[in-house]
Enzyme design. Structure first.
Site, PDB file in Angstrom:
ATOM      1  N   GLY A 284      33.296  35.765  40.113  1.00  0.00           N
ATOM      2  CA  GLY A 284      33.978  37.055  40.330  1.00  0.00           C
ATOM      3  C   GLY A 284      35.358  36.751  40.118  1.00  0.00           C
ATOM      4  O   GLY A 284      35.879  35.860  39.746  1.00  0.00           O
TER       5      GLY A 284
ATOM      6  N   CYS B 254      39.951  36.788  37.337  1.00  0.00           N
ATOM      7  CA  CYS B 254      40.390  35.507  36.078  1.00  0.00           C
ATOM      8  C   CYS B 254      39.197  35.001  35.250  1.00  0.00           C
ATOM      9  O   CYS B 254      39.413  35.121  33.902  1.00  0.00           O
ATOM     10  CB  CYS B 254      41.361  34.403  36.843  1.00  0.00           C
ATOM     11  SG  CYS B 254      42.702  34.961  37.629  1.00  0.00           S
TER      12      CYS B 254
ATOM     13  N   ARG C  28      45.086  29.307  42.733  1.00  0.00           N
ATOM     14  CA  ARG C  28      44.093  30.149  42.792  1.00  0.00           C
ATOM     15  C   ARG C  28      44.170  31.137  43.912  1.00  0.00           C
ATOM     16  O   ARG C  28      45.007  30.842  44.822  1.00  0.00           O
ATOM     17  CB  ARG C  28      42.809  29.180  43.509  1.00  0.00           C
ATOM     18  CG  ARG C  28      42.242  28.067  42.572  1.00  0.00           C
ATOM     19  CD  ARG C  28      41.485  26.904  43.389  1.00  0.00           C
ATOM     20  NE  ARG C  28      42.701  26.231  44.073  1.00  0.00           N
ATOM     21  CZ  ARG C  28      42.551  25.499  45.204  1.00  0.00           C
ATOM     22  NH1 ARG C  28      41.126  24.880  45.330  1.00  0.00           N
ATOM     23  NH2 ARG C  28      43.496  24.657  45.560  1.00  0.00           N
TER      24      ARG C  28
ATOM     25  N   ALA D  66      26.597  26.661  44.085  1.00  0.00           N
ATOM     26  CA  ALA D  66      25.522  27.941  43.657  1.00  0.00           C
ATOM     27  C   ALA D  66      25.747  29.014  44.300  1.00  0.00           C
ATOM     28  O   ALA D  66      26.366  28.740  45.614  1.00  0.00           O
ATOM     29  CB  ALA D  66      24.168  27.370  43.454  1.00  0.00           C
TER      30      ALA D  66
HETATM   31  C1  UGA Z   1      40.720  30.417  39.149  1.00  0.00           C
HETATM   32  C2  UGA Z   1      40.997  29.370  38.785  1.00  0.00           C
HETATM   33  O1  UGA Z   1      40.164  28.527  39.733  1.00  0.00           O
HETATM   34  C3  UGA Z   1      42.442  28.930  38.893  1.00  0.00           C
HETATM   35  O2  UGA Z   1      43.017  27.623  38.462  1.00  0.00           O
HETATM   36  C4  UGA Z   1      43.107  29.644  38.005  1.00  0.00           C
HETATM   37  O3  UGA Z   1      44.723  29.600  37.968  1.00  0.00           O
HETATM   38  C5  UGA Z   1      42.874  31.150  38.299  1.00  0.00           C
HETATM   39  O4  UGA Z   1      41.695  31.594  38.317  1.00  0.00           O
HETATM   40  C6  UGA Z   1      43.799  32.018  37.257  1.00  0.00           C
HETATM   41  O5  UGA Z   1      43.444  32.266  36.035  1.00  0.00           O
HETATM   42  O6  UGA Z   1      44.745  32.986  37.749  1.00  0.00           O
HETATM   43  P1  UGA Z   1      40.617  32.344  41.128  1.00  0.00           P
HETATM   44  O7  UGA Z   1      40.018  33.416  40.300  1.00  0.00           O
HETATM   45  O8  UGA Z   1      41.477  32.721  42.120  1.00  0.00           O
HETATM   46  O9  UGA Z   1      40.985  31.033  40.305  1.00  0.00           O
HETATM   47  O10 UGA Z   1      39.424  31.825  42.092  1.00  0.00           O
HETATM   48  P2  UGA Z   1      37.934  30.455  42.023  1.00  0.00           P
HETATM   49  O11 UGA Z   1      38.295  29.769  43.036  1.00  0.00           O
HETATM   50  O12 UGA Z   1      38.228  29.586  40.644  1.00  0.00           O
HETATM   51  O13 UGA Z   1      36.884  31.076  42.050  1.00  0.00           O
HETATM   52  C7  UGA Z   1      36.177  31.990  41.003  1.00  0.00           C
HETATM   53  C8  UGA Z   1      35.018  32.502  41.242  1.00  0.00           C
HETATM   54  O14 UGA Z   1      33.951  31.622  41.379  1.00  0.00           O
HETATM   55  C9  UGA Z   1      34.815  33.104  42.696  1.00  0.00           C
HETATM   56  O15 UGA Z   1      33.887  34.188  42.826  1.00  0.00           O
HETATM   57  C10 UGA Z   1      33.966  31.837  43.535  1.00  0.00           C
HETATM   58  O16 UGA Z   1      33.385  32.308  44.577  1.00  0.00           O
HETATM   59  C11 UGA Z   1      33.151  31.407  42.283  1.00  0.00           C
HETATM   60  N1  UGA Z   1      32.766  29.963  42.524  1.00  0.00           N
HETATM   61  C12 UGA Z   1      33.794  29.221  42.457  1.00  0.00           C
HETATM   62  C13 UGA Z   1      31.545  29.614  42.723  1.00  0.00           C
HETATM   63  O17 UGA Z   1      30.632  30.482  42.717  1.00  0.00           O
HETATM   64  N2  UGA Z   1      30.985  28.374  42.810  1.00  0.00           N
HETATM   65  C14 UGA Z   1      32.052  27.338  42.825  1.00  0.00           C
HETATM   66  O18 UGA Z   1      31.664  26.169  43.095  1.00  0.00           O
HETATM   67  C15 UGA Z   1      33.334  27.728  42.798  1.00  0.00           C
END
Ligand code: UGA
Length: 440
Positions: A267, A270, A160, A262
């Site tokens: 965004g 990925c 991440r 929530a």
């Molecule tokens: C995501 C995956 O979590 C990784 O496992 C994966 O390797 C990566 O994509 C990738 O494909 O390279 P990332 O995009 O860095 O990682 O971020 P996340 O932590 O997944 O968050 C993504 C979005 O979801 C962010 O905007 C975050 O704020 C949002 N989010 C996350 C929520 O709104 N609620 C949550 O409970 C968790």
């Protein structure tokens, strides 16, 4: 296996994190990228994006001379026995992915491996649609694979942004997609050199490994859209709070507590891209992607739900000022790719509102997009001054400490919307406070 000497091709988040963690473990590493300035900067110790811990890793790797950065792919392949291919596969308009960079890299790699005398393992880390390796990569390398000079495996990445280094060092799982046992074993023995204790490894066929990557990100996205849908219900039910619902259902081990926060929608580079690509890919199989489409559609509507909260404060009037705290798609990154802040800023500009923004890391990237259309602030205080509404869009730790009196003191009208649920509503009872998923 002979001592690993690795090259990493494509130095984005994934590539650079892999390269630096290897160099830190004293594994001889060559980082390759086509962008000359990026390479020059990296050799001078300047990374092209912010990621916690990355600067230290870069400084120490350069100092220890375990890493070098180059645009010379031939040199990198000649001086390594294993390459991680990490070039970007950016989204295209119809929801698929652009394979242009990958195809060019594969052709160049093949050309260079043709003249190499010793064996090379090519590891596909780039996220590609199922069957891409079988239909695109393997045909290119077929001649070299048949001669026993090259092997190709797929090895999707789950790191991440914001915790990339830590995630490379402590993966929950390693997935190795292989066409035969031998190729998978070569990668496994590299991981034995990299990790003191080998993480769990699942060996699969090549296409399953590709699908696992999409399934993983799509499931995470599904959890988020699920909780955001509930948040939108809670907002209409006085006394309810989606966080309480999430806490309760998260205790069920079959559900789990993570990714039930929530917010304004997911965004980043990925989740939105991968779910769109999975929809695009599965379009060829009848009626298989309704759930994925719904997950994406909930997410696309979520910024409007935040705008509706603004409407309730009656601030959506020409020339009113809205302060946005947080532009990055999540905390601890300067990345604004597919960040909700972009969508929301566009919607507010359309309504002729004035926008002031502050983010600890992402201001420069936002400036490149919105130029002089909005006001960029260098502190929270400056951003809040003289504004009619404050909208918190990223969960930066520095925002979590905000107290009601600051809003009261600085803003024209203390209207606060917490789209990330980082503030305790009970402490904001004496100002106008609304939050995603909070019934009112
Ligand atoms: C995501 C995956 O979590 C990784 O496992 C994966 O390797 C990566 O994509 C990738 O494909 O390279 P990332 O995009 O860095 O990682 O971020 P996340 O932590 O997944 O968050 C993504 C979005 O979801 C962010 O905007 C975050 O704020 C949002 N989010 C996350 C929520 O709104 N609620 C949550 O409970 C968790």
């Amino acid at each position: 296996m002979v001592k690993a000497r690795i090259s990493v091709i494509g130095l984005g988040f994934v590539g650079l994190s892999i390269a630096l963690t290897n160099a830190k473990k004293k594994i001889s590493t060559i980082g390759v990228d086509v962008e000359k300035t990026k390479i020059e900067n990296l050799n001078r110790g300047i990374p092209n994006f912010f990621e916690p811990g990355l600067q230290n890793y870069l400084d120490e790797s350069l100092e220890g001379k375990h890493i070098e950065f180059t645009t010379n792919l031939g040199y990198a392949l000649k001086n390594s026995n294993l390459s991680f291919l990490c070039v970007g596969t950016p989204p295209i308009k119809d929801g698929g992915i652009n394979l242009k960079f990958l195809k060019k890299a594969l052709k160049d790699i093949h050309k260079n491996l043709e003249i190499k005398k010793t064996h090379h393992l090519l590891i596909i880390k780039s996220t590609v649609a199922p069957q891409s390796t079988v239909n695109l990569v393997l045909p290119i390398f077929k001649d070299l694979i048949n001669k026993g000079k090259v092997d190709v495996v797929t090895n999707p990445e789950f790191l991440r942004e914001g915790s990339a280094i830590n995630d490379v060092l402590n993966p929950h799982l390693i997935v190795i997609g292989e066409y035969d046992k031998k190729s998978g074993k070569i990668l496994e023995s590299y991981y034995r050199q990299f990790y003191k204790t080998l993480p769990e490894i699942i060996h699969t066929d090549i296409t399953s490994a590709e699908l696992i990557k999409y399934a993983n990100n799509t499931f995470l996205a599904t959890k988020i859209s699920f909780i955001n849908s509930l948040a939108n219900i809670c907002q209409n039910l006085p006394g309810t709070d989606v966080n309480t619902i999430a806490k309760a259902i998260g205790k069920d081990p079959r559900i789990g507590p993570l990714f039930l926060q929530a917010g304004p929608g997911f965004g980043g580079s990925c989740l939105p891209k991968d779910i769109s690509a999975l929809i695009d890919f599965s379009n060829k199989f009848k009626r298989t992607n309704e759930l994925f489409k719904a997950v994406l559609s909930v997410n696309q509507n979520q910024p409007m739900k935040v705008i509706e909260l603004l409407k309730e404060f009656n601030v959506l009037k020409k020339n009113n000022t809205v302060s946005i705290l947080g532009l990055a798609f999540k905390k601890d990154t300067d990345d604004i790719r597919a960040a909700v802040s972009i969508e929301i800023a566009k919607l507010l500009l359309k309504k002729d509102l004035k926008i002031k923004v502050y983010d600890p890391m992402a201001i420069d990237n936002f400036k490149k997009l919105f130029k002089e259309k909005i006001v960029y602030c260098s502190s929270i205080d400056e951003c809040l001054k003289e504004s009619e509404c404050c909208l918190i869009l990223t969960e930066w730790d520095s925002f979590k400490k905000l107290k009601p009196k600051k809003f009261k003191k600085l803003m024209k009208k203390p209207n606060v919307i917490d789209a990330r649920r980082i503030l305790d509503p009970n402490k904001f009872l004496d100002i106008n406070f609304k939050a995603v998923g909070l019934g009112n």
